[in-house]
Design an enzyme around this catalytic site. Structure first.
Site, PDB file in Angstrom:
ATOM      1  N   HIS A  56       0.838  -1.207   0.000  1.00  0.00           N
ATOM      2  CA  HIS A  56       0.000   0.000   0.000  1.00  0.00           C
ATOM      3  C   HIS A  56       0.871   1.254   0.000  1.00  0.00           C
ATOM      4  CE1 HIS A  56      -3.974   1.839   1.674  1.00  0.00           C
ATOM      5  NE2 HIS A  56      -3.274   2.754   1.041  1.00  0.00           N
ATOM      6  N   LEU A  59       2.292   6.728  -4.820  1.00  0.00           N
ATOM      7  CA  LEU A  59       3.461   7.302  -5.501  1.00  0.00           C
ATOM      8  C   LEU A  59       3.153   8.629  -6.192  1.00  0.00           C
ATOM      9  CD1 LEU A  59       5.183   4.073  -6.921  1.00  0.00           C
ATOM     10  CD2 LEU A  59       5.882   5.448  -4.955  1.00  0.00           C
ATOM     11  N   ASP A 150      -8.784   2.822  -3.051  1.00  0.00           N
ATOM     12  CA  ASP A 150      -8.273   3.392  -1.800  1.00  0.00           C
ATOM     13  C   ASP A 150      -8.271   4.920  -1.793  1.00  0.00           C
ATOM     14  OD1 ASP A 150      -6.915   3.125   0.844  1.00  0.00           O
ATOM     15  OD2 ASP A 150      -5.444   4.305  -0.245  1.00  0.00           O
ATOM     16  N   HIS A 177     -10.945   0.028   1.012  1.00  0.00           N
ATOM     17  CA  HIS A 177     -10.801   1.121   1.973  1.00  0.00           C
ATOM     18  C   HIS A 177     -12.137   1.159   2.709  1.00  0.00           C
ATOM     19  CE1 HIS A 177      -9.816   5.514   2.964  1.00  0.00           C
ATOM     20  NE2 HIS A 177     -11.100   5.401   3.270  1.00  0.00           N
ATOM     21  N   HIS A 230      -5.554  -0.784   5.731  1.00  0.00           N
ATOM     22  CA  HIS A 230      -5.383  -0.012   6.973  1.00  0.00           C
ATOM     23  C   HIS A 230      -6.462  -0.218   8.040  1.00  0.00           C
ATOM     24  CE1 HIS A 230      -7.974   2.514   4.514  1.00  0.00           C
ATOM     25  NE2 HIS A 230      -6.982   3.085   3.856  1.00  0.00           N
ATOM     26  N   ASN A 276      -6.412   9.066   7.238  1.00  0.00           N
ATOM     27  CA  ASN A 276      -7.677   8.373   7.017  1.00  0.00           C
ATOM     28  C   ASN A 276      -7.402   6.879   6.791  1.00  0.00           C
ATOM     29  OD1 ASN A 276     -10.348   7.993   6.636  1.00  0.00           O
ATOM     30  ND2 ASN A 276     -10.398   8.771   4.543  1.00  0.00           N
ATOM     31  N   ASP A 303       0.839   2.572   3.766  1.00  0.00           N
ATOM     32  CA  ASP A 303      -0.050   3.673   3.355  1.00  0.00           C
ATOM     33  C   ASP A 303       0.755   4.969   3.219  1.00  0.00           C
ATOM     34  OD1 ASP A 303      -2.231   5.102   2.529  1.00  0.00           O
ATOM     35  OD2 ASP A 303      -3.330   4.955   4.413  1.00  0.00           O
ATOM     36  N   PRO A 321      -5.565  14.149   4.250  1.00  0.00           N
ATOM     37  CA  PRO A 321      -5.178  13.093   5.183  1.00  0.00           C
ATOM     38  C   PRO A 321      -4.024  12.262   4.621  1.00  0.00           C
ATOM     39  CG  PRO A 321      -7.143  12.432   3.971  1.00  0.00           C
ATOM     40  CD  PRO A 321      -6.772  13.805   3.470  1.00  0.00           C
TER      41      PRO A 321
HETATM   42  O1  DOR Z   1      -4.777   9.153   4.819  1.00  0.00           O
HETATM   43  C1  DOR Z   1      -4.944   8.691   3.709  1.00  0.00           C
HETATM   44  N1  DOR Z   1      -4.340   9.196   2.630  1.00  0.00           N
HETATM   45  N2  DOR Z   1      -5.791   7.662   3.552  1.00  0.00           N
HETATM   46  C2  DOR Z   1      -6.151   7.216   2.340  1.00  0.00           C
HETATM   47  O2  DOR Z   1      -6.911   6.288   2.279  1.00  0.00           O
HETATM   48  C3  DOR Z   1      -5.656   7.873   1.119  1.00  0.00           C
HETATM   49  C4  DOR Z   1      -4.375   8.533   1.385  1.00  0.00           C
HETATM   50  C5  DOR Z   1      -3.931   9.464   0.297  1.00  0.00           C
HETATM   51  O3  DOR Z   1      -4.039   9.137  -0.885  1.00  0.00           O
HETATM   52  O4  DOR Z   1      -3.430  10.551   0.637  1.00  0.00           O
END
Ligand code: DOR
Length: 425
Positions: A56, A59, A150, A177, A230, A276, A303, A321
């Site tokens: 997870h 990029l 996700d 997710h 997560h 998140n 993540d 997030p």
């Molecule tokens: O905190 C998060 N950031 N949770 C996610 O599910 C997506 C991720 C993001 O792409 O920034």
């Protein structure tokens, strides 16, 4: 191709031995090996692990190359001890076509620092309305096997069922997710005592648990593979335990930050702690650690979510997030699990490689095995300086914390990507 002789190294915590790496594979192991043509690395005090595998990773390329690129993220991964990462689909454009997943896969090959395995979106544009071209992505050069929206939940149960049915044909996986969107409208942090005190809208644990409960039942009904991204609550662990006991084909991940940090961090109002699903409570952290040790949670996944400064250094409510993870994950695992090397190898390399079907990864260093491995100095301690990270972003929640363990070297197919703690290219 250079040969490398790593002397006196502990392979996954066992008694020290020598490892000879030649022609992309581990050629020989044993005490007192000699190979005059090889570059010698003193492995005294170091532990060799199968190269870490992250299921997870965000990029950000294509679309947000200011926050991360395939190359910068690959470098961060190699420095963190990884030899393979699975790249999430929430890029811009979204990785919902064969064209985009092939682009990400090709960029990964060009960077040549880790194997980049693209994850495809489940729905077109992550909009949750129509299935994306899952078959075309599976048949593409990227050979996608994991699909995920996700960042967004596949909230429509009928669509989720169809997705599970579709990927069954090629033993694919839907990585969910788990977030019931109606229960998290406007949510800023975990719903609990701290959110009440701070006056921030809460994200209740049940929003995660309800989706996991629904999805394990759907996966059981369809007979397909489900992976839960997560996992963050004690209640989710109980749902997963129940599902696994019933034989449902479900796997689950936990992030380093959910194993270490709690919602009390929100008291700082520093958006670096906004993520998140949100940071939860001490009781959740304890349940997640126990589930990881027991195997109810199969893997640690980072993540890794790089964000540009303007998306993070702002008011909490406006911040995106997510937090960085690749360059600190092994240290957090070592902090949380202690030197349980076999468990760390299982949860951070073997199991994620198995789940993702990355056959040349997740194999303990032994004669004939592809030389995808990392060398860790467990006695070293380092203080995290955001400016020194290889990621293009700076949003690490561990800034100025001193953490155990240091990645000394990483090898991808016998070639070093990291030597003496520094990226080779
Ligand atoms: O905190 C998060 N950031 N949770 C996610 O599910 C997506 C991720 C993001 O792409 O920034």
């Amino acid at each position: 191709m250079t040969a490398y002789l790593i002397t006196n190294v502990s392979v996954v915590g066992a008694a020290p031995t020598d490892l000879l790496i030649r022609d992309g594979v581990v050629a020989e192991t044993g005490v007192g090996l000699s190979a005059p043509e090889a570059t010698v690395l003193d492995g005294t005090g170091l532990v060799a692990l199968p190269g870490l595998v992250d299921l997870h990773t965000h990029l950000r390329e294509p679309g947000r190359e200011d926050a991360e690129t395939v190359e910068s993220g690959s470098r961060a991964a190699a420095l963190g001890g990884y030899t393979a990462v699975c790249a999430m689909a929430n890029t811009s454009p979204v990785a919902d076509t064969a064209g985009v997943v092939e682009q990400v896969w090709r960029l990964g090959r060009e960077a040549g620092l880790v194997d980049v395995q693209p994850i495809g979106a489940v729905t077109v544009g992550l909009a949750g309305e129509r299935l994306a071209e899952l078959g075309a992505m599976a048949d593409s050069a990227a050979r996608v096997r994991i699909f995920s929206d996700d960042g967004h939940c596949v909230a429509d149960p009928k669509l989720m069922r169809r997705a599970l049915e579709y990927v069954k044909a090629f033993d694919g996986i839907i990585a969910q997710h788990a977030e019931e969107p109606r229960l998290t409208e406007g949510a800023q942090m975990h719903e609990g005592e701290v959110s009440t005190r701070l006056g921030l809208t809460g994200w209740p644990a049940v929003a995660e648990e309800a989706i996991i409960a629904r999805d394990v039942l759907l996966a059981e009904h369809v007979g397909s593979r489900l992976h839960v991204c997560h996992v963050s609550t004690a209640g989710s662990v109980e749902v997963l335990r129940h599902a696994k006991a019933r034989g449902v084909r479900v796997t689950a991940e936990v992030t380093p930050h959910h194993l270490l940090l709690t919602d009390v961090k929100a008291e700082t109002y520093d958006p670096v702690f906004k993520v998140n699903p949100p940071l939860r409570t001490d009781a959740d952290v304890a349940a997640l650690r126990a589930a990881l040790a027991e195997g109810v949670i199969d893997i640690v996944a980072t993540d890794h979510a790089p964000h540009a400064v303007e998306d993070k250094e702002c008011e909490w409510a406006y911040a995106r997030p997510g937090m960085l993870g690749l360059e600190t994950a092994l240290s957090i695992a070592l902090d949380v699990l202690g030197p349980q090397w076999d468990l760390i190898a299982e949860r951070m390399s073997r199991a994620p490689a198995r789940i993702a079907g990355l056959d040349s990864h997740g194999l303990d260093p032994a004669p004939g095995v592809p030389a995808n491995l990392t060398l860790v100095d467990p006695a070293a301690r380092r203080t995290i300086e955001p400016a020194e990270l290889a990621s293009r972003s700076r949003n690490t929640p561990y800034a100025r914390m001193t953490l155990p363990g240091r990645i000394v070297a990483t090898f991808l197919r016998g070639e070093p990507t990291v030597l003496d703690g520094k990226a080779v290219k």
